[in-house]
Design an enzyme around this catalytic site. Structure first.
Site, PDB file in Angstrom:
ATOM      1  N   LYS A  45      -1.859  28.955   3.225  1.00 45.84           N
ATOM      2  CA  LYS A  45      -2.477  29.171   2.146  1.00 45.84           C
ATOM      3  C   LYS A  45      -3.332  28.369   0.895  1.00 45.84           C
ATOM      4  CE  LYS A  45       1.181  28.595  -2.289  1.00 45.84           C
ATOM      5  NZ  LYS A  45       2.087  28.564  -2.471  1.00 45.84           N
ATOM      6  N   GLU A  93      -6.035  18.647   7.992  1.00 45.96           N
ATOM      7  CA  GLU A  93      -5.600  19.017   9.924  1.00 45.96           C
ATOM      8  C   GLU A  93      -5.784  20.537   9.802  1.00 45.96           C
ATOM      9  OE1 GLU A  93      -3.667  17.747   7.228  1.00 45.96           O
ATOM     10  OE2 GLU A  93      -1.806  16.480   7.854  1.00 45.96           O
ATOM     11  N   GLY A 133       4.390  27.389   0.900  1.00 40.16           N
ATOM     12  CA  GLY A 133       4.308  27.172   2.505  1.00 40.16           C
ATOM     13  C   GLY A 133       5.157  27.755   3.269  1.00 40.16           C
ATOM     14  N   ARG A 134       6.449  26.998   3.156  1.00 39.80           N
ATOM     15  CA  ARG A 134       7.578  27.181   4.147  1.00 39.80           C
ATOM     16  C   ARG A 134       8.462  28.472   4.074  1.00 39.80           C
ATOM     17  NH1 ARG A 134       8.136  23.518   0.530  1.00 39.80           N
ATOM     18  NH2 ARG A 134       9.325  23.524  -1.189  1.00 39.80           N
ATOM     19  N   GLU A 176      11.930  20.165   3.062  1.00 38.71           N
ATOM     20  CA  GLU A 176      10.926  19.901   2.187  1.00 38.71           C
ATOM     21  C   GLU A 176      11.577  20.615   1.066  1.00 38.71           C
ATOM     22  OE1 GLU A 176       6.650  22.080   2.850  1.00 38.71           O
ATOM     23  OE2 GLU A 176       6.775  20.586   3.228  1.00 38.71           O
ATOM     24  N   HIS A 192      24.041  18.286  28.104  1.00 38.93           N
ATOM     25  CA  HIS A 192      23.708  17.302  28.744  1.00 38.93           C
ATOM     26  C   HIS A 192      22.645  15.943  28.521  1.00 38.93           C
ATOM     27  CE1 HIS A 192      25.142  19.784  32.099  1.00 38.93           C
ATOM     28  NE2 HIS A 192      25.143  20.903  30.591  1.00 38.93           N
ATOM     29  N   LYS A 210      -0.864  12.689   1.374  1.00 42.32           N
ATOM     30  CA  LYS A 210      -2.392  12.452   2.068  1.00 42.32           C
ATOM     31  C   LYS A 210      -2.609  11.809   1.282  1.00 42.32           C
ATOM     32  CE  LYS A 210      -0.449  17.719   1.920  1.00 42.32           C
ATOM     33  NZ  LYS A 210      -0.303  18.863   1.322  1.00 42.32           N
TER      34      LYS A 210
HETATM   35  O1  F6P Z   1       2.127  18.886   2.696  1.00 41.40           O
HETATM   36  C1  F6P Z   1       3.103  20.177   2.874  1.00 41.40           C
HETATM   37  C2  F6P Z   1       2.533  21.227   3.347  1.00 41.40           C
HETATM   38  O2  F6P Z   1       1.771  21.196   1.858  1.00 41.40           O
HETATM   39  C3  F6P Z   1       3.427  22.339   3.752  1.00 41.40           C
HETATM   40  O3  F6P Z   1       4.968  22.904   2.296  1.00 41.40           O
HETATM   41  C4  F6P Z   1       2.107  23.308   4.094  1.00 41.40           C
HETATM   42  O4  F6P Z   1       3.779  24.453   4.350  1.00 41.40           O
HETATM   43  C5  F6P Z   1       1.845  22.561   4.814  1.00 41.40           C
HETATM   44  O5  F6P Z   1       1.410  21.379   3.740  1.00 41.40           O
HETATM   45  C6  F6P Z   1       0.560  23.877   4.814  1.00 41.40           C
HETATM   46  O6  F6P Z   1      -0.441  23.646   3.814  1.00 41.40           O
HETATM   47  P1  F6P Z   1      -1.422  25.041   4.075  1.00 41.40           P
HETATM   48  O7  F6P Z   1      -1.117  26.489   4.112  1.00 41.40           O
HETATM   49  O8  F6P Z   1      -1.768  24.676   2.182  1.00 41.40           O
HETATM   50  O9  F6P Z   1      -2.232  25.069   4.833  1.00 41.40           O
END
Ligand code: F6P
Length: 558
Positions: free
Chosen positions: A216, A222, A279-280, A365, A396, A524
């Site tokens: 987003k 990462e 995002g979620r 979240e 199990h 972060k």
């Molecule tokens: O750090 C949490 C978060 O912002 C989530 O809310 C989001 O889904 C995820 O990181 C990834 O964010 P992006 O889509 O901006 O890379």
């Protein structure tokens, strides 16, 4: 110095409100009630405590509730103005008050011809435009018409993203595997641990691989690190690809065109969504591109249709017959009155195996907050710990604790009646276990009956008496059963939207902003500082002795 935790020196008034007090009073009277008695007293309990919606059934009769409990829970929902806030959300009002944003994942799946406005702009043409672009692109890839730099069609799609840019589309691809294109494979890379991307790339060829960089913000460390590694692999691999070939093998999904360009992806190859999509909650947007390619755009639209139907149910059904509202209020009953700390999601459908992980983010979240919308301390429990795994495997592994542990853990059992598998005997076994577990959790194991069974098994008396306390258990463990006829794109859409709205309702009752996530920021920032220290070898920032000791351990052992 300890941080000041709450800015406004005030407490959220929820727990002194009339509906809350009434529930508290009621709780004192009913918390010892056993569900076995409730079923004995009411032969109609199943039909009175279950709801059907399209091809989905919610049975909530195995809960520690009476008619009065449910009425008081609905009173609490009304007191929280659920309906008013729900309408505000659907109307595009900026209910995400800390970020000043609308919350409109529902617009992404608005299949009606009603406009949806954000700041006086109807966003539906934007949504339709992006869906059309997704259709055109996904069909080309599926038909083998999107040709890579070496003249070969795409066979492998790699979605690089994390959090909502990974869990949603990943879960949808797994859930809809039976609908997938048989010559395409889809992969998801989220972890910045190089093992993740390396172990995957080893099986792929640059000539036939398409990367979807989903973020987003397009600033997530990462994701960008993995994307750079993928680009390097593409350019420096054995295939002799050049910078000009990137356009055929890298596309982006984002809200941030500037950053996408800076990464080297042509905006022509960018699929957009907007800041009013959390995002979620983004799997319905172009973040779903990997799933749209994998299962086809028609199926993706079916997914949206299913969600839209649940949206309508949520908007139109009275609270008393409203699936998301019922699930939400039951969760509040256990979390806030019985002090249940967690809640398990237990799918009995192999293709729903990623649902618990997806819901962990969606729920925790969203509602893992301790300050209310006005910045006051929430003096009540909010978001519960959501966890789970495939139910049949759990039986199990961890179900022992559900049956005989000391904690109350409400559960959602989810099953589909018609399997996509071809072996009917497997489906019957799966269904029988699904049905047996909620019954066992509710009934428990009675002392006299168990003693009798031991006698019949010819166990010596003193051994039987010793074993007896370990075998009996009280039951009364609540569960919801959510049964869908078949896991299809449409039923999946409805199921996911149901959970999204459940989260919304709980957030509103707790008076939270479910649509920000400030809590993830500090980690972060500190990671950036520590990265500087790891890379430079210098001590640049103050740390507690634990963090410093660990940092040194990493340095000396790297
Ligand atoms: O750090 C949490 C978060 O912002 C989530 O809310 C989001 O889904 C995820 O990181 C990834 O964010 P992006 O889509 O901006 O890379």
């Amino acid at each position: 110095m300890r941080p000041e935790r709450v800015i406004l020196n005030a407490k959220s008034p929820l727990i002194n409100s009339p509906a809350w007090m009434a529930l508290l009073d009621h709780f004192e009277r009913v918390n010892q009630i056993h569900m076995v008695d409730l079923f004995e007293q009411d032969s109609d309990r199943f039909s009175r405590y279950s709801i059907q919606f399209n091809e989905m059934l919610l049975d909530y009769s195995k809960n520690r509730v009476t008619d009065v409990t449910m009425q008081l829970l609905f009173d609490l929902a009304k007191q929280a103005n659920i309906e008013k806030f729900r309408d505000k959300m659907f109307a595009g009002e900026k209910i995400n008050n800390t970020e000043g944003r609308a919350v409109l994942h529902t617009a992404l799946r608005n299949r009606s011809d009603k406009p949806v406005f954000v700041d006086d702009e109807n966003v539906m043409p934007l949504v339709e435009n992006e869906l059309a672009k997704m259709r055109e692109f996904s069909e080309k890839v599926r038909k083998g018409e999107w040709i890579g730099y070496a003249g070969l069609p795409i066979t492998n799609i790699v979605n690089i993203g994390i959090g909502g840019s990974d869990l949603g589309p990943n879960m949808v691809c797994r859930a809809l595997e039976p609908y997938s294109h048989k010559s395409l494979r889809v992969h998801f890379v989220s972890n910045v641990d190089a093992s993740h991307i390396e172990q995957m790339l080893i099986h792929l060829r640059p000539e036939t691989t398409l990367f979807i960089i989903a973020s987003k913000t397009f600033t997530t460390q990462e994701t960008l690190t993995n994307a750079e590694t993928a680009k390097k692999w593409f350019l420096e691999g054995a295939g002799r690809a050049t910078e000009d070939d990137i356009a055929k093998h890298f596309v982006a999904v984002s809200t941030n065109e500037e950053k996408v360009k800076a990464f080297g992806i042509d905006p022509k190859n960018m699929f957009r969504f907007w800041d009013w999509v959390g995002g979620r909650y983004s799997l319905w947007s172009a973040v779903g591109l990997s799933s749209a390619i994998y299962v086809g755009m028609d199926n993706f639209i079916e997914l949206l249709e299913g969600a839209h139907e649940m949206d309508k149910h949520f908007q139109e059904a009275p609270l008393e017959e409203n699936m998301p509202v019922i699930l939400a209020m039951l969760g509040i009953w256990y979390g806030n009155f019985f002090n249940a700390e967690s809640s398990a999601v237990l799918p009995y459908d192999h293709n729903l195996r990623m649902l618990p992980a997806y819901l962990e983010q969606a729920d925790m979240e969203s509602n893992g907050k301790s300050v209310d919308r006005e910045g006051r301390q929430a003096t009540y429990s909010t978001g519960k710990i959501i966890w789970g795994a495939e139910g049949i495997n759990g039986q199990h592994a961890f179900y022992q604790l559900l049956h005989q542990g000391t904690r109350l853990i409400p559960t959602d059992f989810i099953a589909s009646v018609q399997s996509h598998g071809n072996h009917h005997n497997h489906s019957q076994i799966l269904a029988s276990n699904f049905l047996a577990q909620t019954e066992a959790l509710m009934k428990g194991r009675d002392m006299e009956e168990t003693r009798q069974q031991l006698v019949e098994a010819n166990i010596e008396l003193h051994k039987a008496e010793n074993r007896l306390p370990h075998m009996i258990f009280g039951g009364n463990q609540p569960s919801n059963s959510i049964v869908i006829k078949k896991l299809t794109p449409r039923s999946l859409g409805s199921l996911l939207a149901m959970y999204e709205h459940k989260i919304f309702v709980q957030g509103m009752v707790w008076n939270l902003n479910s649509y920000d996530q400030w809590g993830v920021e500090l980690g972060k920032k500190l990671a950036h500082n520590i990265l500087d220290e790891l890379e430079s070898g210098d001590d640049l920032f103050d740390h507690d002795s634990s963090t410093k000791g660990l940092l040194d351990w990493f340095r000396t052992n790297s």
